[in-house]
Write a protein that holds these residues in place. Sequence first.
Motif, mmCIF file in Angstrom:
data_model
loop_
_atom_site.group_PDB
_atom_site.id
_atom_site.type_symbol
_atom_site.label_atom_id
_atom_site.label_comp_id
_atom_site.label_asym_id
_atom_site.label_seq_id
_atom_site.Cartn_x
_atom_site.Cartn_y
_atom_site.Cartn_z
ATOM 1 N N TYR A 35 0.835 -1.197 0.000
ATOM 2 C CA TYR A 35 0.000 0.000 0.000
ATOM 3 C C TYR A 35 0.875 1.254 0.000
ATOM 4 O O TYR A 35 2.034 1.226 0.432
ATOM 5 C CB TYR A 35 -0.920 0.004 1.218
ATOM 6 C CG TYR A 35 -1.982 -1.064 1.160
ATOM 7 C CD1 TYR A 35 -3.145 -0.878 0.418
ATOM 8 C CD2 TYR A 35 -1.824 -2.270 1.845
ATOM 9 C CE1 TYR A 35 -4.126 -1.861 0.362
ATOM 10 C CE2 TYR A 35 -2.786 -3.261 1.789
ATOM 11 C CZ TYR A 35 -3.939 -3.046 1.045
ATOM 12 O OH TYR A 35 -4.890 -4.028 0.984
ATOM 13 N N LYS A 36 0.298 2.318 -0.487
ATOM 14 C CA LYS A 36 1.044 3.562 -0.667
ATOM 15 C C LYS A 36 1.737 4.013 0.608
ATOM 16 O O LYS A 36 2.878 4.480 0.586
ATOM 17 C CB LYS A 36 0.107 4.665 -1.174
ATOM 18 C CG LYS A 36 0.800 5.968 -1.516
ATOM 19 C CD LYS A 36 -0.180 6.969 -2.119
ATOM 20 C CE LYS A 36 0.518 8.273 -2.492
ATOM 21 N NZ LYS A 36 -0.450 9.243 -3.084
ATOM 22 N N GLU A 37 1.068 3.853 1.747
ATOM 23 C CA GLU A 37 1.638 4.333 3.013
ATOM 24 C C GLU A 37 2.886 3.553 3.424
ATOM 25 O O GLU A 37 3.679 4.028 4.251
ATOM 26 C CB GLU A 37 0.590 4.259 4.121
ATOM 27 C CG GLU A 37 0.081 2.851 4.394
ATOM 28 C CD GLU A 37 -1.047 2.831 5.399
ATOM 29 O OE1 GLU A 37 -0.829 3.251 6.553
ATOM 30 O OE2 GLU A 37 -2.149 2.386 5.029
ATOM 31 N N LEU A 51 1.772 -0.442 -6.363
ATOM 32 C CA LEU A 51 0.825 -0.030 -5.341
ATOM 33 C C LEU A 51 -0.410 -0.933 -5.403
ATOM 34 O O LEU A 51 -0.994 -1.139 -6.466
ATOM 35 C CB LEU A 51 0.406 1.421 -5.536
ATOM 36 C CG LEU A 51 1.481 2.481 -5.271
ATOM 37 C CD1 LEU A 51 0.921 3.873 -5.536
ATOM 38 C CD2 LEU A 51 1.997 2.394 -3.840
#
Length: 222
Positions: A35-37, A51
Amino acid sequence: MELKKVIILGTTQFSVMMCSILESEGYSVYAYSTYKEYLNSNFFMGCPVFLTEDLVELMGGVENFMILNTIGYSKLNTIRERTFADLKMREYDIMTFISQKANIYTDKIGQGCIVMPGCFIGNNIVLGESNVIYTNTVLTHDISIGAYNFIGANVVIGGNVTMDTNNFVGMNSVIKNRVSVGSYSIIGCGSNVIASIKSYSVYTGNPAVHKKNILDINSVNI
């Protein structure tokens, strides 16, 4: 028949090990995903990292790949649980991996499970969604296991055991026949479980005894 490409969700040591196992059994690992985070780099172990939020657009449709969820037992598998739900919501093709080197005598293994090499899973056994059954574990017979459990290496579970959801069973543990295990509990490594396990609890020892209650899942570090 040409195998679908596999994208491994996760960039941990467990993810790397699963890549090695997949490739040794003839699968084609195309990339990793996160995930992006959590994205730190666009490459991991020589493979691209995509992503998770954008996989359908990047890969041209869900029919073109399978995704293996290698999110492990953090916070009693609740991160794995949320990830699995997110993958289903996005309509990704979630892979169930059952090693060719495991001995399986049931057809009731839920979507998203990982059953590693050397496992024995006997007859009349039901595995819910997204469980991880680590190498050389023995599930004897007539066992019902819910979803999102992590059962460590070399565990032996006797017949007529029921286990609910989101538990962690440490390596080399034994769970005797005809006991039940609740939800969100930890059985420590090498434990000998001879009586039922309460939910939200930690049990260790031979015989296993209750050590403490789990008051906050987010604070659990296994």
